[in-house]
Design a protein around this motif. Sequence first.
Motif, PDB file in Angstrom:
ATOM      1  N   ALA A  57     -11.436  60.233   5.448  1.00 30.95           N
ATOM      2  CA  ALA A  57     -12.851  60.598   5.565  1.00 30.95           C
ATOM      3  C   ALA A  57     -13.775  59.834   4.620  1.00 30.95           C
ATOM      4  O   ALA A  57     -14.950  59.659   4.931  1.00 30.95           O
ATOM      5  CB  ALA A  57     -13.019  62.106   5.367  1.00 30.95           C
ATOM      6  N   CYS A  60     -15.565  57.130   6.422  1.00 27.38           N
ATOM      7  CA  CYS A  60     -16.337  57.481   7.618  1.00 27.38           C
ATOM      8  C   CYS A  60     -17.800  57.138   7.372  1.00 27.38           C
ATOM      9  O   CYS A  60     -18.613  57.990   7.031  1.00 27.38           O
ATOM     10  CB  CYS A  60     -16.149  58.961   7.968  1.00 27.38           C
ATOM     11  N   GLN A  61     -18.104  55.862   7.523  1.00 31.75           N
ATOM     12  CA  GLN A  61     -19.438  55.322   7.273  1.00 31.75           C
ATOM     13  C   GLN A  61     -19.810  54.410   8.438  1.00 31.75           C
ATOM     14  O   GLN A  61     -18.973  53.640   8.925  1.00 31.75           O
ATOM     15  CB  GLN A  61     -19.450  54.501   5.974  1.00 31.75           C
ATOM     16  N   VAL A  65     -17.592  51.263  10.253  1.00 25.05           N
ATOM     17  CA  VAL A  65     -17.290  51.246  11.688  1.00 25.05           C
ATOM     18  C   VAL A  65     -17.805  49.947  12.312  1.00 25.05           C
ATOM     19  O   VAL A  65     -17.108  49.285  13.083  1.00 25.05           O
ATOM     20  CB  VAL A  65     -17.912  52.486  12.378  1.00 25.05           C
ATOM     21  N   TYR A  75     -11.137  51.614  15.774  1.00 27.77           N
ATOM     22  CA  TYR A  75     -11.090  52.550  14.655  1.00 27.77           C
ATOM     23  C   TYR A  75     -10.701  53.959  15.090  1.00 27.77           C
ATOM     24  O   TYR A  75     -10.967  54.382  16.196  1.00 27.77           O
ATOM     25  CB  TYR A  75     -12.427  52.593  13.902  1.00 27.77           C
ATOM     26  N   ILE A  77     -11.078  57.291  12.609  1.00 33.69           N
ATOM     27  CA  ILE A  77     -11.485  57.650  11.256  1.00 33.69           C
ATOM     28  C   ILE A  77     -11.629  59.160  11.137  1.00 33.69           C
ATOM     29  O   ILE A  77     -12.228  59.804  11.998  1.00 33.69           O
ATOM     30  CB  ILE A  77     -12.804  56.948  10.880  1.00 33.69           C
ATOM     31  N   LEU A  79     -12.970  62.689   9.889  1.00 34.55           N
ATOM     32  CA  LEU A  79     -14.347  63.163   9.785  1.00 34.55           C
ATOM     33  C   LEU A  79     -14.359  64.429   8.931  1.00 34.55           C
ATOM     34  O   LEU A  79     -13.648  65.387   9.217  1.00 34.55           O
ATOM     35  CB  LEU A  79     -14.862  63.460  11.200  1.00 34.55           C
ATOM     36  N   GLN A  83     -20.135  63.372   6.499  1.00 40.75           N
ATOM     37  CA  GLN A  83     -20.958  63.119   7.680  1.00 40.75           C
ATOM     38  C   GLN A  83     -21.288  64.474   8.302  1.00 40.75           C
ATOM     39  O   GLN A  83     -20.844  64.815   9.387  1.00 40.75           O
ATOM     40  CB  GLN A  83     -20.232  62.212   8.679  1.00 40.75           C
ATOM     41  N   GLN A  87     -19.954  65.954  11.797  1.00 36.94           N
ATOM     42  CA  GLN A  87     -18.859  66.907  11.635  1.00 36.94           C
ATOM     43  C   GLN A  87     -19.220  68.257  12.242  1.00 36.94           C
ATOM     44  O   GLN A  87     -18.420  68.848  12.973  1.00 36.94           O
ATOM     45  CB  GLN A  87     -18.496  67.087  10.166  1.00 36.94           C
ATOM     46  N   TRP A 140     -22.988  55.270  15.681  1.00 36.59           N
ATOM     47  CA  TRP A 140     -21.583  54.949  15.484  1.00 36.59           C
ATOM     48  C   TRP A 140     -21.170  53.937  16.555  1.00 36.59           C
ATOM     49  O   TRP A 140     -20.997  54.298  17.708  1.00 36.59           O
ATOM     50  CB  TRP A 140     -20.731  56.215  15.557  1.00 36.59           C
ATOM     51  N   TYR A 166     -11.578  63.680  14.046  1.00 35.80           N
ATOM     52  CA  TYR A 166     -11.562  62.220  13.999  1.00 35.80           C
ATOM     53  C   TYR A 166     -12.552  61.663  15.012  1.00 35.80           C
ATOM     54  O   TYR A 166     -12.858  62.314  16.015  1.00 35.80           O
ATOM     55  CB  TYR A 166     -10.159  61.676  14.337  1.00 35.80           C
ATOM     56  N   SER A 168     -13.310  57.888  17.235  1.00 36.40           N
ATOM     57  CA  SER A 168     -12.667  56.632  17.616  1.00 36.40           C
ATOM     58  C   SER A 168     -13.491  55.924  18.678  1.00 36.40           C
ATOM     59  O   SER A 168     -14.182  56.559  19.474  1.00 36.40           O
ATOM     60  CB  SER A 168     -11.256  56.893  18.158  1.00 36.40           C
TER      61      SER A 168
END
Length: 186
Positions: A57, A60-61, A65, A75, A77, A79, A83, A87, A140, A166, A168
């Motif tokens: 996490a 998670c930026q 990404v 990716y 990632i 979460l 975020q 989230q 994202w 997550y 993706s």
Amino acid sequence: IKGVARNAKIHLVSAWDSNRSLLLGQIKANEKSNEITAIPELLASLDLTNATITIDAAGCQTGIVEKIRDGGGNYMIALKGNQGTLQEEARNFFTQARDIGHQEAGCKTASSLEKGHGRIEEREVVVTHELDWLDCKPKWKDLTSLIEVTSRRTIGGKTTQEKRLYISNLKLNPERAGEIVRSHWS
């Protein structure tokens, strides 16, 4: 190590190829909080073409990404609270999906059960690709899937449960999503 206080902790960010059990690269972060700046530096040193990058996490930026996608990688990632809006939206979606039924909510699910070493581990993976409702999706790059993994572990008659989220860019089925999540910890 010269120049490091005796009890100082060194925080390393590593790139690990879980298919070949091979360390691809490693970079020192000045502090745990500086992983966010170390991750892009490490990614820049790697050929990301067709690789699936998994990050906890802290990574998670949106910039991370974007760097992965611009490098030709994919990716998955984790979460968490860093975020908050994303989230919360994901958590709310999966709660509602559970309430009305996963299929009705456009989700696919898979479950697994493992027994051994005195414990029982149950996992349920829920994946959705229907993200038109997600207002922050454009932030994202190429976001395609939200994934929820519920793990229940029973040891000595005591059961604990954990839910992890997550994001993706891959259009994953739940079985493959579960494999990728588990490979992160290899």
